[in-house]
Design a protein around this motif. Structure first.
Motif, mmCIF file in Angstrom:
data_model
loop_
_atom_site.group_PDB
_atom_site.id
_atom_site.type_symbol
_atom_site.label_atom_id
_atom_site.label_comp_id
_atom_site.label_asym_id
_atom_site.label_seq_id
_atom_site.Cartn_x
_atom_site.Cartn_y
_atom_site.Cartn_z
ATOM 1 N N GLN A 31 0.831 -1.212 0.000
ATOM 2 C CA GLN A 31 0.000 0.000 0.000
ATOM 3 C C GLN A 31 0.863 1.258 0.000
ATOM 4 O O GLN A 31 0.529 2.261 -0.623
ATOM 5 N N TRP A 32 1.974 1.175 0.705
ATOM 6 C CA TRP A 32 2.850 2.353 0.749
ATOM 7 C C TRP A 32 3.506 2.597 -0.605
ATOM 8 O O TRP A 32 3.798 3.732 -0.948
ATOM 9 N N MET A 33 3.750 1.553 -1.355
ATOM 10 C CA MET A 33 4.225 1.728 -2.723
ATOM 11 C C MET A 33 3.153 2.455 -3.535
ATOM 12 O O MET A 33 3.427 3.437 -4.229
ATOM 13 N N GLU A 34 1.887 2.000 -3.387
ATOM 14 C CA GLU A 34 0.780 2.630 -4.125
ATOM 15 C C GLU A 34 0.654 4.115 -3.806
ATOM 16 O O GLU A 34 0.343 4.917 -4.667
ATOM 17 N N LYS A 35 0.897 4.446 -2.546
ATOM 18 C CA LYS A 35 0.723 5.829 -2.106
ATOM 19 C C LYS A 35 1.753 6.779 -2.723
ATOM 20 O O LYS A 35 1.638 7.991 -2.590
ATOM 21 N N GLU A 36 2.763 6.238 -3.353
ATOM 22 C CA GLU A 36 3.757 7.116 -3.978
ATOM 23 C C GLU A 36 3.292 7.646 -5.343
ATOM 24 O O GLU A 36 3.852 8.583 -5.881
ATOM 25 N N PHE A 37 2.257 7.017 -5.901
ATOM 26 C CA PHE A 37 1.785 7.428 -7.226
ATOM 27 C C PHE A 37 0.832 8.607 -7.119
ATOM 28 O O PHE A 37 0.138 8.786 -6.115
ATOM 29 N N ASN A 38 0.785 9.401 -8.185
ATOM 30 C CA ASN A 38 -0.178 10.497 -8.261
ATOM 31 C C ASN A 38 -0.562 10.717 -9.718
ATOM 32 O O ASN A 38 0.006 10.083 -10.620
ATOM 33 N N GLN A 39 -1.499 11.619 -9.946
ATOM 34 C CA GLN A 39 -1.992 11.832 -11.313
ATOM 35 C C GLN A 39 -0.892 12.353 -12.235
ATOM 36 O O GLN A 39 -0.851 12.018 -13.418
ATOM 37 N N GLY A 40 -0.015 13.162 -11.668
ATOM 38 C CA GLY A 40 1.095 13.691 -12.479
ATOM 39 C C GLY A 40 1.954 12.579 -13.045
ATOM 40 O O GLY A 40 2.321 12.593 -14.229
ATOM 41 N N ILE A 41 2.250 11.599 -12.205
ATOM 42 C CA ILE A 41 3.049 10.452 -12.662
ATOM 43 C C ILE A 41 2.257 9.668 -13.716
ATOM 44 O O ILE A 41 2.781 9.305 -14.767
ATOM 45 N N TYR A 42 0.978 9.437 -13.415
ATOM 46 C CA TYR A 42 0.151 8.681 -14.379
ATOM 47 C C TYR A 42 0.106 9.394 -15.728
ATOM 48 O O TYR A 42 0.247 8.780 -16.780
ATOM 49 N N ASP A 43 -0.089 10.705 -15.688
ATOM 50 C CA ASP A 43 -0.176 11.459 -16.942
ATOM 51 C C ASP A 43 1.153 11.442 -17.682
ATOM 52 O O ASP A 43 1.193 11.255 -18.904
ATOM 53 N N LEU A 44 2.229 11.641 -16.933
ATOM 54 C CA LEU A 44 3.552 11.687 -17.567
ATOM 55 C C LEU A 44 3.870 10.377 -18.289
ATOM 56 O O LEU A 44 4.470 10.371 -19.359
ATOM 57 N N PHE A 45 3.427 9.284 -17.674
ATOM 58 C CA PHE A 45 3.767 7.978 -18.248
ATOM 59 C C PHE A 45 2.628 7.369 -19.068
ATOM 60 O O PHE A 45 2.757 6.254 -19.587
ATOM 61 N N GLY A 46 1.516 8.071 -19.129
ATOM 62 C CA GLY A 46 0.408 7.602 -19.949
ATOM 63 C C GLY A 46 -0.225 6.315 -19.443
ATOM 64 O O GLY A 46 -0.561 5.425 -20.232
ATOM 65 N N ILE A 47 -0.372 6.191 -18.124
ATOM 66 C CA ILE A 47 -1.048 5.021 -17.563
ATOM 67 C C ILE A 47 -2.190 5.477 -16.657
ATOM 68 O O ILE A 47 -2.227 6.626 -16.215
ATOM 69 N N ASP A 48 -3.123 4.569 -16.415
ATOM 70 C CA ASP A 48 -4.274 4.891 -15.572
ATOM 71 C C ASP A 48 -4.061 4.465 -14.138
ATOM 72 O O ASP A 48 -4.664 5.002 -13.217
ATOM 73 N N SER A 49 -3.242 3.432 -13.946
ATOM 74 C CA SER A 49 -2.987 2.979 -12.586
ATOM 75 C C SER A 49 -1.649 2.249 -12.555
ATOM 76 O O SER A 49 -1.156 1.790 -13.598
ATOM 77 N N TRP A 50 -1.119 2.139 -11.367
ATOM 78 C CA TRP A 50 0.183 1.463 -11.231
ATOM 79 C C TRP A 50 0.098 0.004 -11.635
ATOM 80 O O TRP A 50 1.105 -0.600 -11.998
ATOM 81 N N GLN A 51 -1.123 -0.543 -11.575
ATOM 82 C CA GLN A 51 -1.287 -1.966 -11.922
ATOM 83 C C GLN A 51 -0.792 -2.269 -13.328
ATOM 84 O O GLN A 51 -0.343 -3.374 -13.613
ATOM 85 N N GLN A 52 -0.882 -1.253 -14.202
ATOM 86 C CA GLN A 52 -0.448 -1.468 -15.587
ATOM 87 C C GLN A 52 1.039 -1.789 -15.665
ATOM 88 O O GLN A 52 1.497 -2.395 -16.631
ATOM 89 N N LEU A 53 1.774 -1.372 -14.639
ATOM 90 C CA LEU A 53 3.225 -1.632 -14.641
ATOM 91 C C LEU A 53 3.525 -3.111 -14.460
ATOM 92 O O LEU A 53 4.652 -3.556 -14.663
ATOM 93 N N ARG A 54 2.494 -3.856 -14.047
ATOM 94 C CA ARG A 54 2.698 -5.310 -13.955
ATOM 95 C C ARG A 54 2.911 -5.918 -15.330
ATOM 96 O O ARG A 54 3.468 -7.004 -15.457
ATOM 97 N N GLN A 55 2.434 -5.215 -16.360
ATOM 98 C CA GLN A 55 2.644 -5.708 -17.733
ATOM 99 C C GLN A 55 4.030 -5.320 -18.245
ATOM 100 O O GLN A 55 4.420 -5.707 -19.341
ATOM 101 N N GLY A 56 4.733 -4.518 -17.480
ATOM 102 C CA GLY A 56 6.063 -4.109 -17.915
ATOM 103 C C GLY A 56 6.283 -2.630 -17.687
ATOM 104 O O GLY A 56 5.325 -1.875 -17.461
ATOM 105 N N PRO A 57 7.541 -2.205 -17.741
ATOM 106 C CA PRO A 57 7.866 -0.792 -17.522
ATOM 107 C C PRO A 57 7.281 0.079 -18.628
ATOM 108 O O PRO A 57 7.011 -0.411 -19.730
ATOM 109 N N VAL A 58 7.084 1.360 -18.314
ATOM 110 C CA VAL A 58 6.588 2.309 -19.318
ATOM 111 C C VAL A 58 7.516 3.523 -19.365
ATOM 112 O O VAL A 58 8.235 3.808 -18.414
#
Lengths: 186, 759
Positions: B563-590
């Motif tokens: 959960q603490w890993m999840e708490k490090e994410f924010n919309q800015g990071i999602y927008d910068l990397f073009g993902i909707d949630s950190w879960q997408q990183l399970r498919q690989g780095p972006v």
């Protein structure tokens, strides 16, 4: 051999990073003290700069493997499919004949299993459509697996410092170029 | 058929299945944690059945070490055991392969040498370690913290030194733990790259390198004081590709490095005279009218003054004298660089580890700017970036306990990632001292002194400067707590050691200061033995503190590291990397959705919004406003001592592993045959290297890769009873810059001198 696959070592691209050697250990969790792949520094007037050019070497998967010929248990065989030279562990009794007879010092003795072991060209990975661990991990494309029949530009069989034999080692090399060097006036 | 293949493979590789099953059973029941480590090795981690990846659980990991490449890792786990690792193929940068260090990770995880339990040492340096429980460790630590608070009426006696052992974002929870206890003493700054950070900030208002992958478009690449063949192996492929497309590759370095050996041209510059070379080139461009007039007039400030400075003070002949590089070579290099479009310079961290390192970086920046190569794909003065580091730093930001008292002086804690936290201004502050002068700061700091030192993600005795002085300074400390994986030289001097985790036992997220990729780091296996993550340690300490004195620590007492890993994410990071949630990183780095060129619109973050050849900010901070020549350090010994990175280690990590010793088991000093001859030293002979602060002995290797007036030793902690430590011979002299953006100046690591003799 018709279907001989071979390691192609582009010494000019190789940066001597040892990634291939460690990737091999990683893939098979090879015992400390044993390396199936290792680097040999080029010591030759053609490249007069110490420890800056290397041959990445593992088993040469020879046309006429001396290890197989020497094994009293006939535990070493050459695969038809790709020419990989493989030790059959069920047959190896650890007599070390392959170790003494291989002119390239390839097979290593594992004290724990009391048997010989060496590179088998990751044939199982290849069968599964993957590159050998060393090749996949090479960051510069210096180490590749090729069909021996396919001619590579500038390829040599016996570069300086690599033992010349008549058992047909399949490894091929491309030599390193030397940069223009401007040293300080002193 | 599959079964047959599997059988073949097992036969080939002599897999001991019954033993493996036995051990896995133990692992499941937790019994293994209490067993001698010998059993874990090596057969437990045999990776045999490689035929079918579906048989493995595949996890996403990231290499969190202080490295350009910050590789995206795929981890193959079976029966709860990490079997092997691979580079992620989804990242075009990692491209499916790790490096010699990354490929040793399974061995690091399962190393028999790992610290397994909390332990206390009866007598620092004695090796007389006793296993203790977490409860006892935390009891001792919390009692000391409360004792300090009672004695001093504040917690400034508690010091933290932490750096780059693990750059996973949740590891900033160590700083958070300190904040949650009160106002403490922080060792701030960075030994790595601060002079260059300041230099680039004066010039461009930021530090922002192009995407390294765009180097393929460069027509001319100068690698200046960097050795990517050792330190960023994954960037080499872009340099090669550029060359295949017609680029020329030049390496400028005091040493004939592995990267230099791969170049078209190698120039052996006098160490620390990089600025003279850049300015000599700049002067020649002025004379030849090869300056990009559009850039220097429209997008830059103070170019006319810089040109006037060059005309008045710099000549190519002078630069040739300073650098040792013939004038004709300097002229040709300058002309080729200016005529190529685009052309780029990679400014290495090595070349700024000098007393004039910041000034030298500014001179090189100026060269890139005046040729109009900033803001271009394939161009740029490449140094590093923090564009992708905009996390929440949730773990780091913790409130002080009510009523905390602290430091009333100036300044607050900073580091190179400073600015992300939004730390509130308060009346009290943490007390900050220079991380690069840890020994001197401990010795000099009083009222109150640093009584207790917490060391995390750092190996002070191996990596900080003037080892002998550090040992003396440590005698002043009442309690030293080290959090680590191995019994390294710092742990050897500690009172208590707390066992921590490898990346494979941790949840976090990682980005690079070089490439533009984002990687998730999943917990692939359960933490071994009694190890804990940094934030789990913080939570456990908080629980203990609050049990003893309610309200004494604000850090949450129960945390879930995922959960603490999840708490490090924010919309800015999602927008910068073009993902909707950190879960997408399970498919690989972006990869970040950024243009490949930094400053693509040539708008800079300087006060003038232009590239500042003249920086008033630099002047205000005590430097020359212009990128002027600054002389190097006066020699204090007959030979320059260079201690760059080894290819087998990341600072003091990895070289200690037995697997690494299979390929590199002994440190050497390298010197020119002429230098050796004049001292009667022969190849392979045991020698002493010594200077004003220390002495070290090892064997000598002779090579003209090293200039006649220098010695080369690669920094490393070898472990395995080898006490080699280059920092015995490196003093804590500061570099010129670093204080502006990181809170403390850097270190002149390569402005060191020594002599050598037969042992």
């Amino acid at each position: 051999m018709k279907n001989q696959k071979a390691f192609f070592v582009d010494v000019n691209r190789c940066v001597g990073c040892y990634t291939c050697a460690m990737a091999c250990k990683n893939t098979y969790q090879v015992e400390p003290g044993i390396a199936w792949r290792n680097l040999q520094s080029v010591e030759d007037p053609s490249f007069p700069h110490r420890d800056l050019a290397f041959y990445s070497l593992a088993c040469n998967h020879c046309e006429k493997p001396a290890c197989a010929a020497a094994c009293p248990e006939k535990a070493i065989y050459k695969r038809e499919k790709d020419g990989a030279v493989v030790i059959d562990i069920d047959k190896c009794t650890g007599e070390k004949k392959c170790i003494t007879e291989c002119p390239y010092g390839v097979p290593k003795f594992n004290q724990k299993t009391a048997q010989a072991e060496k590179c088998h060209m990751c044939y199982a990975r290849q069968d599964a459509g993957k590159q050998p661990g060393c090749v996949q991990s090479c960051p510069t494309g210096a180490l590749t697996l090729v069909n021996l029949a396919e001619k590579k530009e500038g390829a040599v069989s016996f570069p300086p410092g690599f033992k010349k034999t008549d058992i047909g080692p399949s490894t091929r090399f491309r030599l390193a170029k030397v940069p223009r060097i401007v040293r300080r006036n002193s | 058929m599959e079964k047959l293949k599997q059988k073949q493979m097992e036969k080939t590789l002599a897999c001991n299945h019954s033993r493996r099953r036995f051990l896995q059973g133990l692992l499941a029941t937790g019994v293994l944690a209490t067993m001698p480590s010998g059993l874990l090795q090596p057969l437990l981690v045999e990776a045999k059945d490689l035929l079918n990846e579906a048989e493995y659980q595949i996890f996403r990991n990231a290499c969190p070490r202080n490295c350009y490449d910050t590789c995206s890792i795929k981890s193959f786990v079976k029966d709860g055991v990490l079997q092997y690792v691979e580079g992620a193929t989804e990242s075009s940068f990692t491209a499916g392969g790790l490096c010699v260090k990354g490929n040793s990770y399974a061995r690091q995880l399962y190393s028999p040498d790992r610290i397994k339990y909390p332990m206390k040492q009866i007598g620092r340096g004695s090796g007389n370690w006793k296993r203790i429980s977490w409860d006892e460790a935390l009891e001792t630590i919390s009692s000391k913290i409360l004792e300090i608070k009672a004695k001093d009426d504040n917690l400034l006696g508690l010091g933290l030194t932490k750096y780059s052992g693990n750059f996973g974002i949740t590891h900033y929870g160590v700083e958070g733990m300190m904040s949650s206890l009160g106002y403490t003493t922080r060792f701030v700054g960075t030994p790595c790259w601060p002079a260059g950070i300041d230099a680039q900030n004066y010039d461009t208002g930021s530090m922002w390198c192009n995407d390294p992958e765009d180097m393929v478009h460069s027509k001319y690449i100068i690698v200046w004081g960097a050795n990517p063949a050792f330190c960023s192996v994954h960037t080499m492929k872009y340099i090669y590709e550029a060359r295949e497309r017609g680029a020329k590759v030049v390496v400028i370095d005091p040493l004939l490095t592995q990267t230099a050996a791969k170049a078209d041209l190698y120039l052996q510059v006098a160490a620390g005279e990089d600025g003279a070379l850049a300015l000599g080139m700049a002067r020649h461009l002025v004379d030849k009218q090869l300056v990009d007039r559009e850039f220097v007039t429209r997008y830059a400030l103070g170019y006319a003054e810089f040109e006037a400075y060059l005309k008045k003070n710099i000549t190519v002949t002078w630069a040739a004298e300073k650098t040792g590089i013939p004038a004709a070579e300097i002229r040709q290099l300058a002309e080729e660089f200016a005529r190529a479009d685009p052309a780029t310079i990679w400014i290495g961290y090595g070349m700024q580890r000098h007393v004039n390192g910041g000034a030298n970086v500014r001179a090189i920046d100026a060269l890139v700017a005046m040729t109009g190569n900033i803001g271009k794909t394939g161009g740029g003065a490449r140094y590093g970036h923090l564009q992708t580091w905009g996390f929440n730093y949730h773990a780091m930001i913790q409130d002080k306990p009510a009523g905390s008292k602290g430091w009333l002086g100036k300044g607050g804690p900073m580091g190179e990632f400073h600015g992300a936290s939004g730390d509130q201004q308060a009346k009290y502050r943490d007390r900050t001292v220079n991380i690069n002068k840890i020994a001197q700061e401990i010795l000099d700091t009083n009222d109150p002194p640093v009584r207790m030192l917490w060391v995390a993600c750092k190996n002070v005795l191996s990596q900080d400067f003037d080892t002998n002085k550090i040992k003396r300074a440590f005698e002043k400390l009442e309690l030293i707590v080290a959090v680590d994986l191995f019994f390294n030289p710092t742990v050897e001097q500690a009172d208590i050691v707390l066992p921590t985790v490898t990346p494979f036992e941790d949840w976090t997220v990682n980005v690079s200061y070089w490439h533009y990729w984002l990687s998730l780091n999943e917990q692939a296996v359960k933490p071994l033995y009694e190890t804990k993550t940094d934030i789990d340690i913080a939570a456990a300490l908080s629980k203990k503190m609050n049990a003893k004195q309610p309200g004494s620590c604000t850090f949450p007492q129960e945390i879930d590291s995922k959960q603490w890993m999840e708490k490090e994410f924010n919309q800015g990071i999602y927008d910068l990397f073009g993902i909707d949630s950190w879960q997408q990183l399970r498919q690989g780095p972006v990869k970040a959705k950024l243009k490949s060129a930094s400053f693509p619109d040539r708008k800079f973050l300087t006060p003038s919004t232009k590239y500042e050849f003249r920086s008033e900010l630099a002047a205000a901070n005590g430097h020359a406003a212009l990128p002027e020549y600054k002389a190097g350090r006066k020699a204090y010994g007959p030979l320059r001592l260079l201690t760059p990175h080894s290819k087998f280690s990341l600072h003091s990590q990895f070289q200690n592993l037995d697997w690494m010793h299979d390929f590199n088991n002994e440190p050497f000093v390298y010197l020119h045959p002429q230098t050796a001859k004049s001292r009667g030293i022969k190849e392979g002979q045991l020698v002493r290297v010594f200077n004003k602060i220390g002495e070290l002995s090892m064997k000598a290797k002779l090579t003209d890769n090293v200039p006649t007036d220098a010695l080369l030793m690669y920094e490393s902690w070898f472990g395995r009873k080898n006490n080699f430590n280059v920092n015995t011979l490196v003093d804590d002299e500061s570099s010129d810059m670093g204080a502006f953006k990181t809170g403390a100046p850097g270190v002149a690591i390569h402005d060191q001198f020594a002599d050598i003799a037969k042992a």
